[in-house]
Scaffold this motif. Structure first.
Motif, PDB file in Angstrom:
ATOM      1  N   VAL A 194     -35.568  -7.285 -20.369  1.00 18.45           N
ATOM      2  CA  VAL A 194     -34.403  -5.797 -19.918  1.00 18.45           C
ATOM      3  C   VAL A 194     -33.991  -6.069 -21.784  1.00 18.45           C
ATOM      4  CG1 VAL A 194     -31.647  -5.687 -20.305  1.00 18.45           C
ATOM      5  CG2 VAL A 194     -33.213  -6.215 -18.041  1.00 18.45           C
ATOM      6  N   LEU A 195     -33.834  -7.210 -22.635  1.00 15.42           N
ATOM      7  CA  LEU A 195     -33.817  -7.404 -24.300  1.00 15.42           C
ATOM      8  C   LEU A 195     -34.888  -6.645 -24.533  1.00 15.42           C
ATOM      9  CD1 LEU A 195     -33.234 -11.154 -25.302  1.00 15.42           C
ATOM     10  CD2 LEU A 195     -34.949  -9.475 -26.450  1.00 15.42           C
ATOM     11  N   ASP A 224     -33.364  -6.722 -35.532  1.00 16.74           N
ATOM     12  CA  ASP A 224     -33.229  -5.351 -34.048  1.00 16.74           C
ATOM     13  C   ASP A 224     -32.950  -5.707 -32.831  1.00 16.74           C
ATOM     14  OD1 ASP A 224     -32.935  -1.648 -33.783  1.00 16.74           O
ATOM     15  OD2 ASP A 224     -32.352  -3.354 -32.710  1.00 16.74           O
ATOM     16  N   PHE A 225     -31.915  -6.482 -33.014  1.00 20.80           N
ATOM     17  CA  PHE A 225     -31.528  -7.178 -31.452  1.00 20.80           C
ATOM     18  C   PHE A 225     -31.207  -6.342 -30.391  1.00 20.80           C
ATOM     19  CE2 PHE A 225     -31.577 -10.557 -28.404  1.00 20.80           C
ATOM     20  CZ  PHE A 225     -29.684 -11.484 -28.254  1.00 20.80           C
ATOM     21  N   ARG A 247     -37.301 -14.372 -25.201  1.00 23.35           N
ATOM     22  CA  ARG A 247     -37.876 -14.330 -24.593  1.00 23.35           C
ATOM     23  C   ARG A 247     -37.445 -13.361 -22.621  1.00 23.35           C
ATOM     24  NH1 ARG A 247     -43.620 -16.317 -22.915  1.00 23.35           N
ATOM     25  NH2 ARG A 247     -43.605 -17.014 -24.964  1.00 23.35           N
ATOM     26  N   ASP A 248     -37.551 -12.564 -22.486  1.00 20.43           N
ATOM     27  CA  ASP A 248     -37.280 -12.461 -21.312  1.00 20.43           C
ATOM     28  C   ASP A 248     -37.694 -11.414 -20.359  1.00 20.43           C
ATOM     29  OD1 ASP A 248     -35.064  -9.521 -21.035  1.00 20.43           O
ATOM     30  OD2 ASP A 248     -34.945 -11.232 -19.365  1.00 20.43           O
ATOM     31  N   GLU A 306     -22.315 -11.566 -23.694  1.00 20.25           N
ATOM     32  CA  GLU A 306     -22.796 -12.918 -24.176  1.00 20.25           C
ATOM     33  C   GLU A 306     -24.116 -13.073 -24.081  1.00 20.25           C
ATOM     34  OE1 GLU A 306     -20.958 -11.675 -21.260  1.00 20.25           O
ATOM     35  OE2 GLU A 306     -19.243 -11.726 -21.589  1.00 20.25           O
ATOM     36  N   VAL A 307     -25.205 -12.328 -24.109  1.00 21.92           N
ATOM     37  CA  VAL A 307     -26.757 -12.925 -24.268  1.00 21.92           C
ATOM     38  C   VAL A 307     -26.647 -12.705 -25.788  1.00 21.92           C
ATOM     39  CG1 VAL A 307     -28.928 -11.816 -24.124  1.00 21.92           C
ATOM     40  CG2 VAL A 307     -27.567 -12.388 -22.311  1.00 21.92           C
ATOM     41  N   LEU A 308     -26.128 -11.009 -26.055  1.00 27.22           N
ATOM     42  CA  LEU A 308     -26.675 -10.825 -28.071  1.00 27.22           C
ATOM     43  C   LEU A 308     -25.509 -11.722 -29.122  1.00 27.22           C
ATOM     44  CD1 LEU A 308     -24.560  -6.664 -27.880  1.00 27.22           C
ATOM     45  CD2 LEU A 308     -26.548  -8.045 -28.573  1.00 27.22           C
TER      46      LEU A 308
END
Ligand code: HGY
Ligand code: MN
Ligand code: MN
Ligand code: MN
Length: 420
Positions: free
Chosen positions: A272-273, A299-300, A267-268, A306-308
């Motif tokens: 952006v994600l 596929d992320f 959830r964002d 950091e978020v990755l």
């Protein structure tokens, strides 16, 4: 030499793009013309032959490395100088457009041809490159050719990767190299040879910003990070009409639970994600048998390392926590960190756009590119051109001849500067 870029021929470039788009042409909705040209197929080889047929009369020398990456080399006045590399990919998504990837290859050819016609005599060799399997559509992951060239993964790392028909990448590559055995073989990138002096890739934006903001050129600042995973759920097939719901080990139901939990993880509110489940394989895949196996892809993507790391590393435990009845395996297939492009190249792109009176926007790339893996090797950057409504990976993908030529003129000036 600044005027050399003006020799870029818009009509010639458009003709080549349209001719190349006929190789693997598919019809899209409302008359759109797309392309389905998977890597390491006869169609891929037909496209490469066509490219070589345009390049050889210009004196460019073709060669290929052990991953099938195709190079077209123009000598410079100093043949020992490290070359400037420019290109992209020729493979497409199964429902691809006529510009993603191939524009960067044809733009590099057009830029080199324009520099020659303008009498420019770069000191450095310039090499045009068409990377093997950038898309990852047939064999996952993408960017196999550029990753192997950059030593990011061993050259045989993906030999066992299978396409939807069960063909292994290693076998398809052997067949491809045998079919192209007349091409001189060259060492594999920095693994067996040396690094290029610089790398520049022209590409359609594949997003809506340049068009929305009325800009001619995207000065690409970098590429966000991407992580790909494959999740396999193993349950037990059963009769749809007789097996009680309470006793089932239904792989589809567990997939639904897992994806719902992943949606929560991803959830964002700032949007952006990027999180996509794009391929789902079900067995036995009939309407009246309970699914005993599901394999689905993740596929992320995110611009922040950091978020990755944080959310990417949480994927496996989120899936395992949500699944109720099935065996679970989660395998990571691709992990490309976010990259920043070099001011050597972004600066050259900005100067060229300004010198040519073109409006420019500095922006990151949401799509990954082979350029992502060149960054540790040499000064690297990209030139974006707008595409209609930002549509890509879709037969409706479109950019007009004039916009594409503006990008190629900027590329030509950047190549001339880097190869001086
Ligand atoms: O998926 C990508 O970002 C690229 O277009 N293959
Ligand atoms: Mn692409
Ligand atoms: Mn693509
Ligand atoms: Mn690319």
């Amino acid at each position: 030499m600044g005027e050399a870029w003006s020799a870029v021929d818009e009509a010639r470039q458009w003709r080549r793009l349209m001719e190349m788009g006929e190789i693997g042409a598919i019809a899209g909705g409302d008359g759109a013309k797309g392309v389905n040209r998977a890597c390491l197929t006869p169609l891929d080889r037909k496209a490469r032959r066509l490219l070589i047929s345009w390049a050889e009369p210009l004196g460019l020398k073709p060669s290929a490395d052990r991953l099938g990456n195709l190079f077209l080399r123009q000598e410079g006045s100093d043949p020992d100088a490290a070359p400037v590399l420019s290109g992209s990919h020729m493979d497409t998504q199964p429902n691809g457009g006529r510009f993603d990837g191939i524009y960067g290859v044809i733009a590099a050819l057009e830029a080199v041809q324009a520099l020659r016609e303008a009498g420019a005599a770069p000191r450095r060799p310039i090499e045009i490159v068409a990377w093997t399997n950038e898309e990852g559509g047939r064999f996952a992951p993408g960017c196999m050719g550029s990753m192997a060239y950059a030593g990011y993964r061993p050259p045989d790392a993906w030999d066992a990767a299978e396409d939807p028909d069960g063909v292994r990448f290693g076998d398809a590559l052997r067949e491809h190299l045998a079919a192209e055995k007349d091409l001189p073989r060259r060492p594999l990138g920095v693994v067996e040879g040396r690094a290029p002096h610089a790398y520049v890739e022209a590409h359609i934006e594949q997003g809506p910003r340049l068009e929305a903001e009325g800009k001619d050129i995207g000065v690409v600042s970098g590429i966000q990070g991407s992580r790909w995973f494959v999740v396999e759920l193993t349950g037990e097939t059963a009769h749809a009409g007789t097996a009680p719901l309470s006793l089932r080990r239904d792989a589809v139901q567990d997939m639904v639970r897992a994806v719902a939990a992943l949606n929560e993880l991803m959830r964002d509110p700032s949007d952006v994600l990027r999180f996509t489940v794009g391929r789902i394989e079900v067995s036995p895949n009939t309407s009246n048998s309970v699914a005993d196996r599901v394999r689905f892809t993740i596929d992320f993507r995110h611009p922040s390392a950091e978020v990755l790391t944080e959310r990417g590393d949480a994927i496996e435990r989120t899936v395992r926590g949500a699944v109720r009845d099935c065996g679970v395996s989660v395998t990571e297939r691709f992990n490309a960190a976010p990259v920043e492009f070099s001011p050597v190249v972004t600066g050259a792109v900005e100067r060229a756009a300004a010198a040519q009176g073109l409006s420019a926007l500095r922006m990151p790339s949401g799509a990954f590119h082979d350029a992502q893996f060149m960054v540790p090797l040499c000064p690297t950057g990209m030139v974006f051109v707008p595409c209609r409504k930002g549509v890509s990976h879709n037969p409706a993908e479109y950019s007009d001849p004039a916009q594409l030529a503006k990008g190629t003129r900027v590329l030509a000036q950047v190549l001339a500067e880097l190869a001086a």
